[in-house]
Design a protein around this motif. Structure first.
Motif, PDB file in Angstrom:
ATOM      1  N   ALA A  47       0.825  -1.202   0.000  1.00 43.64           N
ATOM      2  CA  ALA A  47       0.000   0.000   0.000  1.00 43.64           C
ATOM      3  C   ALA A  47       0.863   1.257   0.000  1.00 43.64           C
ATOM      4  O   ALA A  47       0.609   2.216  -0.748  1.00 43.64           O
ATOM      5  N   ARG A  48       1.901   1.275   0.831  1.00 45.92           N
ATOM      6  CA  ARG A  48       2.759   2.463   0.945  1.00 45.92           C
ATOM      7  C   ARG A  48       3.608   2.673  -0.295  1.00 45.92           C
ATOM      8  O   ARG A  48       4.073   3.801  -0.543  1.00 45.92           O
ATOM      9  N   ALA A  49       3.817   1.629  -1.072  1.00 44.73           N
ATOM     10  CA  ALA A  49       4.540   1.801  -2.330  1.00 44.73           C
ATOM     11  C   ALA A  49       3.744   2.639  -3.311  1.00 44.73           C
ATOM     12  O   ALA A  49       4.319   3.309  -4.182  1.00 44.73           O
ATOM     13  N   VAL A  50       2.428   2.625  -3.196  1.00 42.82           N
ATOM     14  CA  VAL A  50       1.564   3.440  -4.047  1.00 42.82           C
ATOM     15  C   VAL A  50       1.357   4.823  -3.432  1.00 42.82           C
ATOM     16  O   VAL A  50       1.387   5.841  -4.125  1.00 42.82           O
ATOM     17  N   ASN A  51       1.175   4.862  -2.113  1.00 41.34           N
ATOM     18  CA  ASN A  51       0.974   6.134  -1.410  1.00 41.34           C
ATOM     19  C   ASN A  51       1.404   5.939   0.039  1.00 41.34           C
ATOM     20  O   ASN A  51       0.852   5.078   0.744  1.00 41.34           O
ATOM     21  N   PRO A  52       2.373   6.691   0.521  1.00 41.55           N
ATOM     22  CA  PRO A  52       2.880   6.482   1.881  1.00 41.55           C
ATOM     23  C   PRO A  52       1.842   6.735   2.975  1.00 41.55           C
ATOM     24  O   PRO A  52       2.095   6.413   4.133  1.00 41.55           O
ATOM     25  N   ARG A  53       0.702   7.299   2.625  1.00 46.06           N
ATOM     26  CA  ARG A  53      -0.346   7.494   3.619  1.00 46.06           C
ATOM     27  C   ARG A  53      -1.304   6.311   3.719  1.00 46.06           C
ATOM     28  O   ARG A  53      -2.152   6.281   4.611  1.00 46.06           O
ATOM     29  N   PHE A  54      -1.171   5.361   2.833  1.00 41.76           N
ATOM     30  CA  PHE A  54      -2.043   4.197   2.884  1.00 41.76           C
ATOM     31  C   PHE A  54      -1.551   3.220   3.959  1.00 41.76           C
ATOM     32  O   PHE A  54      -0.347   3.048   4.157  1.00 41.76           O
ATOM     33  N   ALA A  55      -2.483   2.559   4.616  1.00 44.26           N
ATOM     34  CA  ALA A  55      -2.150   1.567   5.645  1.00 44.26           C
ATOM     35  C   ALA A  55      -3.225   0.497   5.674  1.00 44.26           C
ATOM     36  O   ALA A  55      -4.389   0.749   5.314  1.00 44.26           O
ATOM     37  N   ALA A  56      -2.843  -0.687   6.104  1.00 46.44           N
ATOM     38  CA  ALA A  56      -3.765  -1.825   6.166  1.00 46.44           C
ATOM     39  C   ALA A  56      -4.272  -2.023   7.581  1.00 46.44           C
ATOM     40  O   ALA A  56      -3.526  -1.855   8.551  1.00 46.44           O
ATOM     41  N   GLN A  57      -5.551  -2.385   7.691  1.00 45.47           N
ATOM     42  CA  GLN A  57      -6.100  -2.751   8.992  1.00 45.47           C
ATOM     43  C   GLN A  57      -7.106  -3.883   8.806  1.00 45.47           C
ATOM     44  O   GLN A  57      -7.792  -3.973   7.783  1.00 45.47           O
ATOM     45  N   THR A  58      -7.185  -4.745   9.810  1.00 43.07           N
ATOM     46  CA  THR A  58      -8.089  -5.892   9.744  1.00 43.07           C
ATOM     47  C   THR A  58      -9.526  -5.459   9.978  1.00 43.07           C
ATOM     48  O   THR A  58      -9.817  -4.721  10.925  1.00 43.07           O
ATOM     49  N   VAL A  59     -10.410  -5.941   9.114  1.00 42.41           N
ATOM     50  CA  VAL A  59     -11.846  -5.697   9.266  1.00 42.41           C
ATOM     51  C   VAL A  59     -12.526  -6.902   9.905  1.00 42.41           C
ATOM     52  O   VAL A  59     -13.352  -6.766  10.808  1.00 42.41           O
ATOM     53  N   ASP A  60     -12.135  -8.096   9.452  1.00 44.86           N
ATOM     54  CA  ASP A  60     -12.765  -9.310   9.953  1.00 44.86           C
ATOM     55  C   ASP A  60     -11.799 -10.476   9.788  1.00 44.86           C
ATOM     56  O   ASP A  60     -11.097 -10.568   8.770  1.00 44.86           O
ATOM     57  N   SER A  61     -11.757 -11.348  10.777  1.00 41.71           N
ATOM     58  CA  SER A  61     -10.883 -12.515  10.723  1.00 41.71           C
ATOM     59  C   SER A  61     -11.634 -13.725  11.255  1.00 41.71           C
ATOM     60  O   SER A  61     -12.010 -13.766  12.430  1.00 41.71           O
ATOM     61  N   THR A  62     -11.883 -14.700  10.368  1.00 40.97           N
ATOM     62  CA  THR A  62     -12.582 -15.925  10.751  1.00 40.97           C
ATOM     63  C   THR A  62     -11.811 -17.118  10.198  1.00 40.97           C
ATOM     64  O   THR A  62     -10.802 -16.967   9.505  1.00 40.97           O
ATOM     65  N   ASP A  63     -12.319 -18.300  10.497  1.00 41.00           N
ATOM     66  CA  ASP A  63     -11.704 -19.506   9.947  1.00 41.00           C
ATOM     67  C   ASP A  63     -11.874 -19.587   8.436  1.00 41.00           C
ATOM     68  O   ASP A  63     -11.144 -20.320   7.765  1.00 41.00           O
ATOM     69  N   ARG A  64     -12.828 -18.845   7.896  1.00 46.51           N
ATOM     70  CA  ARG A  64     -13.109 -18.900   6.462  1.00 46.51           C
ATOM     71  C   ARG A  64     -12.328 -17.868   5.664  1.00 46.51           C
ATOM     72  O   ARG A  64     -11.944 -18.126   4.522  1.00 46.51           O
ATOM     73  N   ALA A  65     -12.075 -16.690   6.231  1.00 55.57           N
ATOM     74  CA  ALA A  65     -11.413 -15.639   5.462  1.00 55.57           C
ATOM     75  C   ALA A  65     -10.899 -14.532   6.364  1.00 55.57           C
ATOM     76  O   ALA A  65     -11.383 -14.344   7.486  1.00 55.57           O
ATOM     77  N   GLU A  83      -8.861  -3.894   5.176  1.00 48.03           N
ATOM     78  CA  GLU A  83      -9.225  -2.632   4.551  1.00 48.03           C
ATOM     79  C   GLU A  83      -7.996  -1.744   4.461  1.00 48.03           C
ATOM     80  O   GLU A  83      -7.154  -1.737   5.366  1.00 48.03           O
ATOM     81  N   ILE A  84      -7.888  -1.027   3.368  1.00 48.11           N
ATOM     82  CA  ILE A  84      -6.826  -0.036   3.228  1.00 48.11           C
ATOM     83  C   ILE A  84      -7.403   1.328   3.583  1.00 48.11           C
ATOM     84  O   ILE A  84      -8.424   1.753   3.019  1.00 48.11           O
ATOM     85  N   ILE A  85      -6.766   2.006   4.529  1.00 46.71           N
ATOM     86  CA  ILE A  85      -7.230   3.317   4.964  1.00 46.71           C
ATOM     87  C   ILE A  85      -6.200   4.376   4.590  1.00 46.71           C
ATOM     88  O   ILE A  85      -5.040   4.060   4.306  1.00 46.71           O
TER      89      ILE A  85
END
Length: 414
Positions: A353-371, A375-377
């Motif tokens: 994400a930061r390679a495209v824009n240094p202000r982009f960051a990843a955060q978890t929205v949901d974590s289950t056994d299936r997936a 989200e990129i903020i």
């Protein structure tokens, strides 16, 4: 069977992308080098490099031969395979070829980016790469075509004089009297992976352009000459090369480290190459720095391809972007890159994400056994480049620029 993310690109865009994918596959090792040296020293790093390439290259070489119709057991088949190998990305590793007859040939490197990377580190590192690593791994690559093939040096670094050209030269000889090299331990493990066996869409022979590589050996591959269908398949196959090399790397790590330490080192390698690859893809396709650009980069990133292997979903709408990693994919079962991402380990995605824009960051929205859904903020402040990406920039490949060499020449028997 899933489609391909690469189908969204034009034929011209795919021709631009292919050398980038090959180069970034080669730079996977640069991403891991500093961490393996820190963990095992120079000798241990050399052993890891030998093992990962020995395990991966015969598997992906045979896949590419089958896909592009140049199966055989001669020198020409070996040379064609090298032209589509992440171990020999075009121009950065500038392989030149001569064919004497079906069983004899020679190649040399007019430019070797890998050598330029290690020469400043001293002769010990040059010897490790050009002698200790190349001897068994060149034979392993040739083994995929003919177990009686041997690759032997005419001359190789350390260079004397320091600017010697070509940088190295090698003979390839096929002889029934040659004793095949031993099959490396753990070769069966990589051959049995889903990455080795995944089925990809056939190339459409009616599509405009070259659909295979069954013709003469060419001095260079000009990717623009291939059909769109062929380039889509080629891109997916090259992405599988990335995964197979990573799986070989992890096998080598797990024989030397406990499971937690092995995956931690694997994540560092992943983060470094993830960011650099995203940056190069973004620049090569002349994308911007918004969420639309990042969505394109993520869909094309080799960590998330081919779709038949990863089943990754990237959805962008109204300035929001989500990436979903299913937990039942082939990549997950193999333990490849997607399996290294969880709710607490998002560094590779942050790097992309930061390679495209240094202000982009990843955060978890949901974590289950299936997936796992991420989200990129857009953060208020830009983030500094990670140590892992900065270390990968050690390679001259980070800023390498490809050039148009014009019409390639067919190479016939001397």
């Amino acid at each position: 069977m899933s489609g391909s993310n690469f189908e969204q690109l034009s034929r011209a865009q795919l021709a631009t992308l292919l050398p980038e994918l090959l180069l970034c596959g080669h730079l996977i090792d640069r991403s891991g080098m500093a961490h393996t040296i820190a963990a095992f020293g120079r000798t241990g790093m050399t052993a890891v490099a030998i093992e990962e390439w020995q395990l991966a290259s015969p598997v992906y070489t045979r896949r590419m031969q089958r896909a592009f119709g140049f199966t055989g057991d001669d020198v020409v088949t070996i040379f064609k395979g090298l032209q589509l190998d992440i171990g020999a990305p075009p121009q950065f590793m500038d392989f030149r070829f001569r064919v004497d007859d079906r069983d004899h040939g020679e190649f040399w490197l007019d430019h070797c980016g890998a050598l330029l990377d290690v020469e400043p580190m001293g002769d010990e590192f040059v010897l490790a790469m050009c002698h200790d690593i190349e001897d068994p791994t060149f034979d392993a690559t040739a083994l995929a075509t003919n177990p009686r093939a041997q690759v032997r040096p005419v001359h190789r670094p350390p260079r004397r004089p320091a600017d010697r050209k070509p940088m190295c030269a090698w003979t390839v000889t096929i002889d029934a009297a040659h004793v095949p090299p031993p099959v490396p331990p753990n070769a069966d493990r990589i051959a049995a992976t889903a990455a080795a066996r995944v089925v990809l869409a056939d190339i459409d022979p009616a599509d405009e352009g070259q659909s295979d590589y069954s013709g003469p050996l060419l001095s260079d591959l000009r990717f623009a000459d291939f059909s769109k269908s062929a380039l889509v398949r080629m891109a997916d196959e090259v992405c599988l090369q990335h995964h197979l090399l990573t799986l070989g790397f992890l096998v080598a790590l797990r024989s030397r480290l406990d499971p937690a330490a092995a995956i931690a080192l694997g994540r560092k390698q992943f983060a470094g190459i993830a960011g650099l690859t995203a940056e190069r893809l973004c620049k090569a396709l002349k994308l911007g720095d918004d969420m639309v650009a990042l969505a394109m980069v993520l869909r094309l990133h080799p960590a998330w391809n081919p779709l038949a292997y990863t089943d990754i979903s990237v959805v962008e709408a109204d300035g929001a972007l989500q990436l979903t990693i299913p937990r039942a994919s082939c990549a997950e079962s193999d333990g490849s890159w997607p399996a290294m991402i969880d709710a607490d380990h998002l560094a590779p995605l942050d790097a992309m994400a930061r390679a495209v824009n240094p202000r982009f960051a990843a955060q978890t929205v949901d974590s289950t056994d299936r997936a796992l859904t991420i989200e990129i903020i857009r953060a208020d402040q830009p983030s500094r480049e990670s140590t892992e990406v900065a270390l990968t920039r050690f390679s001259t490949g980070a800023a390498f620029a490809f050039t148009d060499r014009g019409i390639p020449l067919p190479l016939t028997v001397v």
